[in-house]
Design a protein around this motif. Structure first.
Motif, PDB file in Angstrom:
ATOM      1  N   GLU A  95      -8.333  13.980  -0.586  1.00 55.38           N
ATOM      2  CA  GLU A  95      -8.536  12.582  -0.979  1.00 55.38           C
ATOM      3  C   GLU A  95      -9.906  12.376  -1.616  1.00 55.38           C
ATOM      4  OE1 GLU A  95      -6.139   9.776   2.122  1.00 55.38           O
ATOM      5  OE2 GLU A  95      -7.640  11.115   3.005  1.00 55.38           O
TER       6      GLU A  95
ATOM      7  N   GLN B 185       0.833  -1.211   0.000  1.00 50.25           N
ATOM      8  CA  GLN B 185       0.000   0.000   0.000  1.00 50.25           C
ATOM      9  C   GLN B 185       0.860   1.250   0.000  1.00 50.25           C
ATOM     10  OE1 GLN B 185      -2.376  -0.593   3.516  1.00 50.25           O
ATOM     11  NE2 GLN B 185      -4.160  -1.256   2.320  1.00 50.25           N
TER      12      GLN B 185
ATOM     13  N   THR C 218       1.759   7.049  -6.515  1.00 54.71           N
ATOM     14  CA  THR C 218       0.649   7.932  -6.873  1.00 54.71           C
ATOM     15  C   THR C 218       0.980   9.380  -6.550  1.00 54.71           C
ATOM     16  OG1 THR C 218      -0.952   6.168  -6.508  1.00 54.71           O
ATOM     17  CG2 THR C 218      -1.794   8.407  -6.464  1.00 54.71           C
ATOM     18  N   LYS C 219       1.567   9.619  -5.395  1.00 54.62           N
ATOM     19  CA  LYS C 219       1.882  10.995  -4.979  1.00 54.62           C
ATOM     20  C   LYS C 219       2.924  11.634  -5.881  1.00 54.62           C
ATOM     21  CE  LYS C 219       0.385  10.705  -0.235  1.00 54.62           C
ATOM     22  NZ  LYS C 219       0.695  10.796   1.173  1.00 54.62           N
TER      23      LYS C 219
ATOM     24  N   GLN D 186       0.933   4.213  -2.774  1.00 53.77           N
ATOM     25  CA  GLN D 186       0.673   5.604  -2.405  1.00 53.77           C
ATOM     26  C   GLN D 186       1.831   6.506  -2.806  1.00 53.77           C
ATOM     27  OE1 GLN D 186      -0.153   5.319   1.789  1.00 53.77           O
ATOM     28  NE2 GLN D 186      -2.306   4.820   1.463  1.00 53.77           N
TER      29      GLN D 186
END
Length: 104
Positions: free
Chosen positions: A51, A12, A19-20, A16
């Motif tokens: 979000e 995860q 993605t960031k 993340q």
């Protein structure tokens, strides 16, 4: 890698982080009622406002792409299973061209 709770957590975190790295800031103005609705969603699901907005915008864009109508043009571009497939003269080709141009 085994799917232990820690392995899942690391997975995860990797998703993340990736993605960031590929995100861009966007500022927009919305009406007060929509702002309240967004804040209520964030509160309900214990998420940040960013979000919620990011997820809704992403999902909405995917849905819009799926809903763009195919408008058959006059030219056959290929034949599939004996059926003529006509060029698309609807909004999708223009949309894809704009994406390609902006992605350069």
């Amino acid at each position: 890698m085994a799917h232990t709770p820690l392995a899942k957590l690391l997975e995860q975190w990797e998703e993340q982080a990736a993605t960031k790295e590929d995100q861009q800031a966007l500022t927009c103005t919305i009406n007060t009622a929509d702002h309240i609705r967004l804040k209520a969603l964030a509160s309900t699901y214990n998420l940040s406002l960013d979000e919620v907005v990011t997820a809704l915008l992403h999902t909405s864009l995917n849905e819009i792409e799926q809903q763009m109508p195919y408008v058959p043009g006059p030219h056959v571009i290929r034949v599939e299973d004996g059926e003529n497939i006509y060029e698309d003269i609807g909004p999708m080709p223009r949309y894809l061209a704009a994406q390609k141009s902006l992605n350069k």
